[in-house]
Enzyme design. Sequence first.
Site, PDB file in Angstrom:
ATOM      1  N   ASP A   9       0.828  -1.210   0.000  1.00  0.00           N
ATOM      2  CA  ASP A   9       0.000   0.000   0.000  1.00  0.00           C
ATOM      3  C   ASP A   9       0.865   1.264   0.000  1.00  0.00           C
ATOM      4  O   ASP A   9       1.981   1.268   0.522  1.00  0.00           O
ATOM      5  CB  ASP A   9      -0.923  -0.027   1.233  1.00  0.00           C
ATOM      6  CG  ASP A   9      -2.095   0.926   1.091  1.00  0.00           C
ATOM      7  OD1 ASP A   9      -2.345   1.423  -0.023  1.00  0.00           O
ATOM      8  OD2 ASP A   9      -2.769   1.189   2.107  1.00  0.00           O
ATOM      9  N   HIS A  19       2.379   3.084  -9.005  1.00  0.00           N
ATOM     10  CA  HIS A  19       2.149   1.650  -9.260  1.00  0.00           C
ATOM     11  C   HIS A  19       3.320   1.041 -10.032  1.00  0.00           C
ATOM     12  O   HIS A  19       3.732  -0.085  -9.784  1.00  0.00           O
ATOM     13  CB  HIS A  19       0.842   1.446 -10.037  1.00  0.00           C
ATOM     14  CG  HIS A  19      -0.380   1.881  -9.273  1.00  0.00           C
ATOM     15  ND1 HIS A  19      -0.568   1.569  -7.953  1.00  0.00           N
ATOM     16  CD2 HIS A  19      -1.467   2.598  -9.645  1.00  0.00           C
ATOM     17  CE1 HIS A  19      -1.726   2.088  -7.534  1.00  0.00           C
ATOM     18  NE2 HIS A  19      -2.272   2.717  -8.545  1.00  0.00           N
ATOM     19  N   LEU A  75      10.270 -21.150  -4.141  1.00  0.00           N
ATOM     20  CA  LEU A  75       9.304 -20.227  -3.538  1.00  0.00           C
ATOM     21  C   LEU A  75       8.008 -20.273  -4.329  1.00  0.00           C
ATOM     22  O   LEU A  75       8.040 -20.370  -5.558  1.00  0.00           O
ATOM     23  CB  LEU A  75       9.872 -18.800  -3.581  1.00  0.00           C
ATOM     24  CG  LEU A  75       8.924 -17.638  -3.287  1.00  0.00           C
ATOM     25  CD1 LEU A  75       8.565 -17.588  -1.801  1.00  0.00           C
ATOM     26  CD2 LEU A  75       9.542 -16.303  -3.694  1.00  0.00           C
TER      27      LEU A  75
HETATM   28  C1  IPE Z   1      -5.468  -2.796  -0.184  1.00  0.00           C
HETATM   29  O1  IPE Z   1      -5.117  -1.464  -0.336  1.00  0.00           O
HETATM   30  C2  IPE Z   1      -5.482  -3.499  -1.509  1.00  0.00           C
HETATM   31  C3  IPE Z   1      -4.187  -3.686  -2.176  1.00  0.00           C
HETATM   32  C4  IPE Z   1      -3.029  -3.343  -1.680  1.00  0.00           C
HETATM   33  C5  IPE Z   1      -4.249  -4.298  -3.474  1.00  0.00           C
HETATM   34  P1  IPE Z   1      -6.205  -0.314  -0.483  1.00  0.00           P
HETATM   35  O2  IPE Z   1      -5.456   0.954  -0.633  1.00  0.00           O
HETATM   36  O3  IPE Z   1      -7.168  -0.649  -1.552  1.00  0.00           O
HETATM   37  O4  IPE Z   1      -6.966  -0.377   0.930  1.00  0.00           O
HETATM   38  P2  IPE Z   1      -7.816   0.708   1.694  1.00  0.00           P
HETATM   39  O5  IPE Z   1      -8.883   1.175   0.767  1.00  0.00           O
HETATM   40  O6  IPE Z   1      -6.897   1.820   2.056  1.00  0.00           O
HETATM   41  O7  IPE Z   1      -8.337   0.019   2.906  1.00  0.00           O
HETATM   42  C1  IPE Z   2      -1.599   0.160  -3.339  1.00  0.00           C
HETATM   43  O1  IPE Z   2      -1.370   1.524  -3.418  1.00  0.00           O
HETATM   44  C2  IPE Z   2      -1.805  -0.478  -4.687  1.00  0.00           C
HETATM   45  C3  IPE Z   2      -3.184  -0.916  -4.956  1.00  0.00           C
HETATM   46  C4  IPE Z   2      -4.188  -0.833  -4.123  1.00  0.00           C
HETATM   47  C5  IPE Z   2      -3.422  -1.495  -6.266  1.00  0.00           C
HETATM   48  P1  IPE Z   2      -2.563   2.561  -3.445  1.00  0.00           P
HETATM   49  O2  IPE Z   2      -2.939   2.820  -4.848  1.00  0.00           O
HETATM   50  O3  IPE Z   2      -3.670   2.101  -2.568  1.00  0.00           O
HETATM   51  O4  IPE Z   2      -1.855   3.837  -2.822  1.00  0.00           O
HETATM   52  P2  IPE Z   2      -2.488   4.872  -1.815  1.00  0.00           P
HETATM   53  O5  IPE Z   2      -3.021   4.102  -0.653  1.00  0.00           O
HETATM   54  O6  IPE Z   2      -3.568   5.589  -2.554  1.00  0.00           O
HETATM   55  O7  IPE Z   2      -1.351   5.757  -1.439  1.00  0.00           O
HETATM   56 MG    MG Z   3      -4.101   2.375  -0.610  1.00  0.00          MG
END
Ligand code: IPE
Ligand code: IPE
Ligand code: MG
Length: 243
Positions: free
Chosen positions: A31, A48, A142
């Site tokens: 995240d 990303h 792995l």
């Molecule tokens: C969780 O992250 C999903 C992934 C990392 C793929 P999100 O960014 O979607 O989660 P929330 O919305 O902050 O809980």
């Molecule tokens: C995690 O990073 C990746 C996915 C959920 C696909 P985010 O896109 O949720 O990044 P933030 O949380 O908005 O910073």
């Molecule tokens: Mg996020």
Amino acid sequence: MEVEGLKGKAAELAKSLIPEKLPVHVAVIMDGNGRWAKKRGLPRVKGHERGARTLRKVVELSAKLGIKYLTAFAFSKENWNRPREEIDFLMNLLRNYLKKEVKTLKKNGIRLKIAGDIEELPEDIQNLIRKAEGETSSGQRLELILAVNYGGRAEIVRAAKGMAGEGEFSVDAFRRHLYLPHVPDPDLLIRTSGEQRISNFLLWQMAYTELYFTPVLWPDFSEREYIKALLDYQRRERRFGRI
Ligand code: IPE
Ligand code: IPE
Ligand code: MG
């Protein structure tokens, strides 16, 4: 332990890792990509892109350390609620990963598996998944599990249905209907970016998982940060309800 290819502070920290005390299964909520990009005045998708690089490093180091299962949350069921362009970008990243990474995975003895409702993904991605899983299936070092279109509640409902069809109701019967029944429960969950929640990841499997939260954003999550998480895990006393 000595880890091939590690340098500097990461190598220094790795010396304190005890091979017998490493987790068998590490799960990661990757995240903070969006915030990483925003901080730099870049579009979210750049985060990303960098995040995909981090995943490569974490996969490689996991294999070197002798970790047996690594599950990475790549796309949740709820992530369909993001803007179309971001979803398309993420699907493209997945496409490219499935096309380009297979060679390296094979070379490194890594078998790839996907957990999630694959049939709801674009058809070409479904084909790439089958191909990548097939081509890497003999990897013994792995198992890399990408959670894609994954939701913990959906997995629970699916398993409950499967169990009802079978007519046996027990924890073991339930487990047989998870996406990947052969995978042991995660020992350690790492979530980056400072959020301290589970966000519908591996709900059933995490009954006794050790949780590790770090403020570091996923694109900045380095080998050193990963080793720090593993060292923290090693210091924990797991009791599983015993004394
Ligand atoms: C969780 O992250 C999903 C992934 C990392 C793929 P999100 O960014 O979607 O989660 P929330 O919305 O902050 O809980
Ligand atoms: C995690 O990073 C990746 C996915 C959920 C696909 P985010 O896109 O949720 O990044 P933030 O949380 O908005 O910073
Ligand atoms: Mg996020």
